[in-house]
Design a protein around this motif. Structure first.
Motif, short mmCIF file in Angstrom:
data_model
loop_
_atom_site.label_atom_id
_atom_site.label_comp_id
_atom_site.label_asym_id
_atom_site.label_seq_id
_atom_site.Cartn_x
_atom_site.Cartn_y
_atom_site.Cartn_z
N THR A 33 -16.61 -2.39 8.62
CA THR A 33 -16.85 -1.74 7.29
C THR A 33 -15.90 -0.79 7.29
O THR A 33 -15.41 0.03 8.43
CB THR A 33 -18.21 -1.10 7.41
N SER A 34 -15.90 -0.23 6.00
CA SER A 34 -15.03 1.04 5.84
C SER A 34 -15.10 1.57 4.27
O SER A 34 -15.30 0.81 3.43
CB SER A 34 -13.56 0.59 6.08
N VAL A 35 -14.94 2.82 4.08
CA VAL A 35 -14.66 3.38 3.14
C VAL A 35 -13.33 3.83 2.92
O VAL A 35 -12.88 4.66 3.74
CB VAL A 35 -15.83 4.54 2.60
N GLY A 36 -12.49 3.52 2.19
CA GLY A 36 -10.91 3.79 2.03
C GLY A 36 -10.94 4.79 0.80
O GLY A 36 -9.95 5.72 1.02
N GLN A 37 -11.54 4.68 0.02
CA GLN A 37 -11.25 5.39 -1.31
C GLN A 37 -12.42 6.40 -1.81
O GLN A 37 -13.70 5.50 -1.87
CB GLN A 37 -10.76 4.79 -2.23
N MET A 38 -12.53 7.52 -2.06
CA MET A 38 -13.30 8.06 -2.84
C MET A 38 -12.74 9.18 -3.70
O MET A 38 -11.73 9.59 -3.57
CB MET A 38 -14.17 9.42 -1.79
N VAL A 39 -13.29 9.09 -5.07
CA VAL A 39 -12.71 10.20 -6.13
C VAL A 39 -14.05 10.95 -6.31
O VAL A 39 -15.28 10.61 -6.61
CB VAL A 39 -12.57 9.21 -7.60
N GLY A 58 -4.21 -3.85 -4.63
CA GLY A 58 -5.26 -3.19 -5.47
C GLY A 58 -5.26 -1.65 -4.88
O GLY A 58 -6.36 -1.24 -5.20
N SER A 59 -4.20 -1.05 -4.53
CA SER A 59 -4.45 0.38 -4.15
C SER A 59 -4.22 1.16 -5.68
O SER A 59 -5.09 1.94 -5.65
CB SER A 59 -3.27 0.72 -3.40
N VAL A 101 -7.39 0.83 2.50
CA VAL A 101 -6.47 1.35 3.56
C VAL A 101 -7.58 2.56 4.29
O VAL A 101 -8.15 3.31 3.58
CB VAL A 101 -5.30 2.34 3.13
N ASP A 133 -16.23 -1.31 1.83
CA ASP A 133 -15.88 -2.87 2.20
C ASP A 133 -16.52 -3.28 3.43
O ASP A 133 -16.52 -2.46 4.39
CB ASP A 133 -14.32 -2.41 2.56
N HIS A 168 -15.58 3.54 -2.63
CA HIS A 168 -15.30 2.17 -2.71
C HIS A 168 -15.69 1.70 -1.18
O HIS A 168 -15.29 2.38 0.01
CB HIS A 168 -13.82 1.67 -2.58
N ILE A 221 -7.79 13.01 0.32
CA ILE A 221 -7.87 11.79 1.03
C ILE A 221 -6.56 11.11 0.93
O ILE A 221 -6.07 10.82 0.02
CB ILE A 221 -8.96 10.89 0.71
N ARG A 236 -10.01 1.91 15.09
CA ARG A 236 -9.57 2.71 14.14
C ARG A 236 -9.84 4.03 14.34
O ARG A 236 -10.43 4.66 15.14
CB ARG A 236 -10.86 2.40 12.95
N GLN A 280 0.94 -1.13 0.08
CA GLN A 280 -0.01 0.09 0.10
C GLN A 280 1.08 1.14 0.05
O GLN A 280 2.03 1.20 0.23
CB GLN A 280 -0.79 0.26 1.24
N HIS A 333 -1.18 -2.10 6.95
CA HIS A 333 -1.25 -1.11 6.12
C HIS A 333 -0.92 0.27 6.71
O HIS A 333 -1.42 1.08 6.60
CB HIS A 333 -2.95 -1.03 5.50
N VAL A 370 -20.40 6.99 4.11
CA VAL A 370 -19.43 6.67 5.00
C VAL A 370 -19.76 6.46 6.35
O VAL A 370 -19.47 5.52 6.82
CB VAL A 370 -18.34 7.89 4.88
N ASN A 409 -6.13 7.27 0.01
CA ASN A 409 -7.21 6.97 -0.88
C ASN A 409 -6.93 5.80 -1.51
O ASN A 409 -7.20 5.74 -2.97
CB ASN A 409 -7.07 8.36 -1.76
N SER A 410 -6.88 4.82 -0.81
CA SER A 410 -6.67 3.30 -1.66
C SER A 410 -8.01 2.51 -1.05
O SER A 410 -8.50 2.81 0.34
CB SER A 410 -5.41 2.51 -0.88
N PRO A 411 -8.54 1.70 -1.76
CA PRO A 411 -9.90 1.21 -1.25
C PRO A 411 -9.76 -0.02 -0.09
O PRO A 411 -10.71 0.09 0.54
CB PRO A 411 -10.04 0.27 -2.51
#
Lengths: 424, 424
Positions: free
Chosen positions: A270-276, A140-141, B284, A294, A292, B277, B243, A93, A390, A254, B280-282
């Motif tokens: 649960t988590s949201v790690g990425q937003m565009v 997958g990052s 992490v 999870d 994204h 962010i 977290r 990562q 991570h 989120v 910004n990895s899905p």
């Protein structure tokens, strides 16, 4: 290498070999805070693959890449026989830890090299050939989805789809692999079995003072890619009632995800790690946000209930935030058991070596999650200090690293004799 | 340009001149959906500046850049006298509208060219010189803060600080201006007065069937840049209780901002348009999120109350989301009145031309917000259809564009005679 016969090496010398090589490989993409930044096919990943290739070639292995950049190091002991593959992934990562994946590939290489020397010395020929694998893009990052290389190898993902996948700057997997000199052909060697060792990324082994985790199953998971659709407008002058703020909708998602985890605590993660965010300008209300999400649990029913709750919340959020939420992709898997015989084989090796062990589940996905569906597979854990993952602060003690490789070598040896062969 | 004497041109010919030139300039960075994408010093912005330079030079103006890339076109009528500057900005938001800013610069250029021809024909010499200005980076989407060029010109922002400001890819203003050939020297011409015309970006003129908005004040505003600090971890394996999710904290901020606006509706506008962010990895959990929050009202007291509420909410969010929220920068301004004499001057011109007009406030900031603090300044609006702004669908009718330029020309003419000169 060394002129000392393998059988004359002390455990101390073997441990030293491992720790020195781990230090060397941790320099690729090293960060000041003690982690690594080695996303798939970035320069440090490419350089580390080159180093691994030399290391294995110098020891008599033949290194090759398949069509999606999986790196295989092969030692043919039995002409034409399939391979027992040992490995994990070396990508990380962004600002990740140096143990995640890299330890498993090195453990595979060290185990293979120990066994190769042993076989050369004793003249013993096992049932299968010996292979080390460094799967492409497990993290997958940079390129989604994660576990891409092993997904293609196991036929779960189309190779062309993987090659066309682009990162956020538009560079495709094919272009990145080509530029890094890691784009091969074919679908890799035939596997007879697979073994992987990894850091736990959780606190269970540490909390129970256990050295080896015998992975019996993967948590059920549900991964989503949502597109929240709004309408671009001025953050200042547009009246609130007229706004269709995609970032407001995404923020509600989120929080909904976390509230769902809390309502099933601690059984659901649960988590949201990425937003565009588009356009992501300080003075523009976002027109679109890609999210994204999870969601995981050891309990399949809870994942289903959490998914239902999330969909109820989504309908509410669409009204509250005046947006439309599109479910772009969703990818789910149930509670996935590993081959019980692999767990028992590893337990007996732990007993043989005097190492404490216990059954454990993995929350994170691993390449073995894919491999276990096509060949007998073993997944093992060593402890993570404080469960940190991570993160540059990720840490596994040297004694645990060494114990893991000793165990892993012996597990691999038994796999090479066909101990997990299925009746045919 | 044309051999017809200025006084012989019909209103129709003048309108056609304006609309044709506007069509030409709207092609720079044009998007398929009818908007423009012309962020500061991107290729379309640079090309459009080059076009504007030629247009003005062909008509006898001298074009120069100051040390932060403000583009000035000067016509010296009275040797050594200061300039009445007419203009706005030609940069846009990403996928923005073609009227925002660009209409104002063209209106300035057309008005200046009409007056230049009139003076040439009549032999009249006004009190001041005539200048057109295209301010650098009004939008603030690529480089923050917004209104950068006019802030430096008016001494509100340090030029070196502006030049060192980098965009998200690390390119500085100095580098971007240098590459675009727009980096000049000096601090620009001395101004005697300033006038700007802009689209309303709201619904008031349309709803009241009014052609001209006479801007009497700017809404009070409070802009913040927050850094939400969390701790990077694994979205799957890290237990929820461990977290420190920076994106969760940032999402709570986005929602708090909206709830505050709702609690004062419709008198307070709030929005988060940009978040950065990290990483910004899905898979992490974010370690850090940078948030731009924008809060405005026509009522200064409400801005203060909203600010207090926000700080209360921040303290709650820090606990709820297990994060730390750092206020990196905060920038506030009160209700800022424009010179009443400028409003009255413009009202009398509207009456003279038979155009409907009304006093109005601006919610969005403009370069005139800076200029009004250093010289007598006039700010005018023409209607925006449905109030659509920072959106490709932004629209102002041709008849309103033409009426605006007629009025603006006459206002400029009166400023050139020193009508708003302050005593003393």
């Amino acid at each position: 290498m060394t002129s000392t016969p393998f059988s004359a090496l002390t455990q101390d010398q073997l441990d030293q070999e491992l720790l020195t090589d781990f230090e060397t490989m941790s320099a690729f993409g090293a960060t000041p805070a003690g982690g690594v930044d080695r996303e798939a096919m970035t320069a440090p990943d490419v350089e580390q693959r080159r180093w691994m290739k030399s290391w294995l070639e110098e020891r008599g292995f033949t290194v090759e890449y398949d069509r999606v950049g999986n790196q295989f190091a092969l030692l043919e002991l039995v002409p034409g026989a399939p391979y027992v593959l040992l490995g994990s992934h070396m990508d990380s990562q962004p600002l990740g830890g140096k143990f995640d994946g890299a330890y498993g590939v090195l453990a595979g290489a060290e185990a293979a090299w120990r066994l190769a020397r042993k076989f050369a010395e004793t003249g013993h020929t096992p049932k299968y050939n010996l292979g080390v694998v460094n799967w492409f893009n497990e993290e997958g990052s940079r390129f989604q989805p994660s576990m891409m290389g092993s997904s293609v190898y196991t036929g779960k993902m189309d190779a062309d789809l993987a090659l066309k996948t682009a990162d956020l700057s538009g560079i495709t997997v094919a272009e990145a692999l080509e530029a890094g000199g890691c784009l091969g052909t074919g679908s890799g060697p035939e596997a007879a079995a697979y073994a992987e060792i990894h850091i736990e990324q959780g606190r269970i082994l540490e909390d129970t003072d256990t050295t080896i985790g015998l992975v019996e199953a993967t948590w059920a998971a549900q991964k989503y890619h949502f597109i929240v659709h709004g309408e671009q407008s001025h953050t200042g002058s547009t009246v609130i009632a007229d706004r269709e703020d995609a970032l407001l909708g995404a923020s509600h998602l989120v929080i909904a995800a976390r509230e769902i985890a809390d309502s099933f605590a601690p059984a659901v993660h649960t988590s949201v790690g990425q937003m565009v965010i588009l356009p992501n300008s300080p003075v523009v209300v976002a027109r679109e946000v890609r999210v994204h999400l999870d969601m995981r649990s050891a309990n399949e029913d809870l994942v289903k209930k959490a998914d239902e709750l999330l969909h109820e919340r989504m309908a509410e959020i669409e009204k509250t935030a005046n947006v439309r939420i599109e479910k772009d992709t969703a990818h789910a898997w149930g509670l996935l058991p590993y081959d019980e015989r692999g767990v028992e084989l590893s337990r007996s090796v732990a007993e043989e070596l005097g190492l404490s062990s216990r059954n454990i589940m993995t929350v994170a996905g691993h390449d073995s999650t894919n491999m276990k569906d096509v060949v007998p597979s073993v997944m093992l854990f060593v402890p993570s200090v404080e469960g940190i993952s991570h993160n540059e602060g990720e840490y596994t003690k040297p004694e645990d690293m060494c114990a893991g490789v000793n165990l892993f070598t012996r597990v691999a040896e038994r796999l090479l004799e066909g101990e997990l062969d299925r009746e045919g």
